[in-house]
Motif scaffolding. Structure first.
Motif, PDB file in Angstrom:
ATOM      1  N   SER A   1       3.004   1.838  -3.196  1.00  0.00           N
ATOM      2  CA  SER A   1       2.307   2.400  -4.341  1.00  0.00           C
ATOM      3  C   SER A   1       2.019   3.873  -4.105  1.00  0.00           C
ATOM      4  CB  SER A   1       1.017   1.640  -4.597  1.00  0.00           C
ATOM      5  OG  SER A   1       0.105   1.888  -3.562  1.00  0.00           O
ATOM      6  N   LEU A   2       1.927   4.245  -2.840  1.00  0.00           N
ATOM      7  CA  LEU A   2       1.614   5.631  -2.523  1.00  0.00           C
ATOM      8  C   LEU A   2       2.841   6.533  -2.678  1.00  0.00           C
ATOM      9  CD1 LEU A   2      -0.568   7.512  -1.520  1.00  0.00           C
ATOM     10  CD2 LEU A   2       0.086   6.931   0.809  1.00  0.00           C
TER      11      LEU A   2
ATOM     12  N   ALA B   1       1.390   0.333 -19.708  1.00  0.00           N
ATOM     13  CA  ALA B   1       0.803   0.426 -21.053  1.00  0.00           C
ATOM     14  C   ALA B   1       1.792   1.073 -22.015  1.00  0.00           C
ATOM     15  CB  ALA B   1      -0.495   1.234 -21.010  1.00  0.00           C
TER      16      ALA B   1
ATOM     17  N   ARG C   1       2.336   2.041 -11.910  1.00  0.00           N
ATOM     18  CA  ARG C   1       1.150   2.638 -12.505  1.00  0.00           C
ATOM     19  C   ARG C   1       0.838   1.955 -13.833  1.00  0.00           C
ATOM     20  NH1 ARG C   1       1.451   8.916 -12.380  1.00  0.00           N
ATOM     21  NH2 ARG C   1       2.098   8.446 -14.486  1.00  0.00           N
ATOM     22  N   SER C   2      -0.418   1.583 -14.004  1.00  0.00           N
ATOM     23  CA  SER C   2      -0.765   0.816 -15.208  1.00  0.00           C
ATOM     24  C   SER C   2      -0.551   1.639 -16.473  1.00  0.00           C
ATOM     25  CB  SER C   2      -2.189   0.284 -15.124  1.00  0.00           C
ATOM     26  OG  SER C   2      -3.124   1.327 -15.278  1.00  0.00           O
ATOM     27  N   SER C   3      -0.613   2.971 -16.360  1.00  0.00           N
ATOM     28  CA  SER C   3      -0.373   3.788 -17.560  1.00  0.00           C
ATOM     29  C   SER C   3       1.080   3.655 -18.012  1.00  0.00           C
ATOM     30  CB  SER C   3      -0.717   5.252 -17.301  1.00  0.00           C
ATOM     31  OG  SER C   3       0.089   5.777 -16.280  1.00  0.00           O
ATOM     32  N   ASP C   4       2.005   3.533 -17.060  1.00  0.00           N
ATOM     33  CA  ASP C   4       3.417   3.344 -17.426  1.00  0.00           C
ATOM     34  C   ASP C   4       3.628   1.975 -18.063  1.00  0.00           C
ATOM     35  OD1 ASP C   4       4.213   5.835 -16.455  1.00  0.00           O
ATOM     36  OD2 ASP C   4       4.391   5.064 -14.418  1.00  0.00           O
TER      37      ASP C   4
ATOM     38  N   PHE D   1       0.822  -1.199   0.000  1.00  0.00           N
ATOM     39  CA  PHE D   1       0.000   0.000   0.000  1.00  0.00           C
ATOM     40  C   PHE D   1       0.863   1.260   0.000  1.00  0.00           C
ATOM     41  CE2 PHE D   1      -2.080   3.354   2.380  1.00  0.00           C
ATOM     42  CZ  PHE D   1      -3.317   3.414   1.777  1.00  0.00           C
TER      43      PHE D   1
ATOM     44  N   LYS E   1       5.993   4.578  -8.694  1.00  0.00           N
ATOM     45  CA  LYS E   1       5.530   5.143  -9.964  1.00  0.00           C
ATOM     46  C   LYS E   1       5.495   4.101 -11.067  1.00  0.00           C
ATOM     47  CE  LYS E   1       5.192   9.885 -10.141  1.00  0.00           C
ATOM     48  NZ  LYS E   1       5.103  11.001 -11.059  1.00  0.00           N
TER      49      LYS E   1
END
Lengths: 270, 85
Positions: B6-7, B19, B14-17, B3, B11
């Motif tokens: 991730s906070l 992707a 992050r699922s955007s990274d 937890f 970085k």
């Protein structure tokens, strides 16, 4: 001078038809004569998105095969008499027309309209090639998802190979909250990957669904954020300098904390 | 994934990274038209050639990958050698 623009994407379902309908309507609202052409032969859809499905008599293939004159096949929009739709044939397939037919059609439309927008089918085959044949420029629609961006990259290569210049990009269905949580690729991510000029970003917006349900387009709804984004894009296509809407939130630690608990401070969502 | 990780640090989680990184890899392969199969074959032939000149090569450990650079893409090979001391 008239301009012929093809809206394409590679991947299906990213919003080409919605984009074509909204940009066409937005340009007509700005006082221009516009023709929107459904080049997705066999899978006609631009008519239902614009709410004109009950008025179709002739279609694109009828024009190409000489069964009617162009003017007989053009359907006037409900709101703007200077906006016309040329519907696709529903019972034929893409082989019913050739790229040369489409170039001839584009040139006929040029004589009557300021802007001609071709709504391309998905894919990279004959239908797509027909749709870009008569275009002066190409606009690519994508969404911030790996599959859509990958297909957009492929399409960019093909558009350049067909000597249609450098296409420009519309990034559709962006969810600013997901971007700020790092759960969706940002505008910058997509632009960096595709190395292409941006013509606009359209936020994911429920008003697109409700407008389409009724056969209306979002640009006519003053409360629609996506509609506003499309109006801005139409002005950019005309060459106006329009600042990009601020969609993404600046994310601080507090925001991120709230994000993790699925809540946000009031008013932080746009 | 923790937890707090991730906070405060994560970085890269992050699922955007994820992707973006996956896309970059896939697009280089698409553009170069090199399938994973062909890459494997390239690796095998490359190790055979190198082994002819450098006997201390570890054929199983050769890494060949396509990398996306700022202005051009690269085919990168990492060829570890056995230490013979």
């Amino acid at each position: 001078m008239s301009r012929v623009i093809t809206i394409t994407s590679g991947k299906g379902g990213v919003g080409k038809t919605t984009t074509t309908a909204n940009l066409g309507t937005a340009l007509a609202m700005q006082g221009l004569r516009v023709a929107v052409v459904d080049a997705d032969i066999g899978l006609r859809n631009l008519d239902v998105v614009m709410g004109l499905e009950n008025r179709i008599v002739y279609d694109l293939v009828d024009v190409v095969e000489g069964r009617c004159r162009l003017r007989q096949a053009l359907i006037k929009d409900k709101h703007f008499p200077d906006l016309c739709l040329l519907p696709a044939a529903q019972t034929r397939d893409k082989d019913a027309v050739s790229p040369d037919d489409m170039i001839a059609l584009a040139n006929q439309l040029r004589a009557e309209f300021d802007y001609v927008l071709f709504d391309s089918p998905a894919g990279i085959e004959a239908g797509f090639r027909n749709a870009i044949a008569g275009a002066d420029e190409v606009v690519i629609v994508t969404t911030p998802e790996v599959s859509a961006v990958r297909d957009a990259d492929r399409i960019i290569g093909l558009v350049e190979a067909f000597e249609k210049g450098h296409p420009r990009l519309i990034l559709n269905r962006l969810k600013p909250r997901m971007v700020s949580r790092g759960e969706m690729m940002s505008v910058e991510d997509v632009l960096q990957i595709l190395a292409i000029d941006l013509v606009g970003v359209v936020p994911d917006d429920e008003t697109i669904v409700t407008a389409t349900n009724r056969g209306e387009v979002a640009v006519l709804d003053r409360t629609s954020l996506a509609g506003r984004a499309f109006s801005d894009i139409a002005r950019r296509l005309k060459g106006e300098q329009v600042p990009f809407m601020v969609l993404e939130e600046q994310q601080g630690v507090i925001d991120r904390l709230f994000g993790m608990f699925g809540r946000r401070p009031r008013g932080s969502e746009r | 994934m923790g937890f707090f990780n991730s906070l405060f640090s994560g970085k890269r989680d992050r699922s955007s990274d994820v992707a973006r990184d996956r896309l970059l890899t896939v697009l280089v392969h698409d553009r170069v038209k090199l399938t994973p199969d062909m890459l494997e074959q390239l690796k095998a032939e490359l190790s055979a050639v190198i082994a002819k000149y450098v006997p201390s090569v570890e054929p199983g450990e050769i890494e060949v990958s396509l990398m996306r650079g700022e202005s051009s893409d690269h085919l990168k090979a990492d060829i570890p050698l056995r230490r013979t001391t």
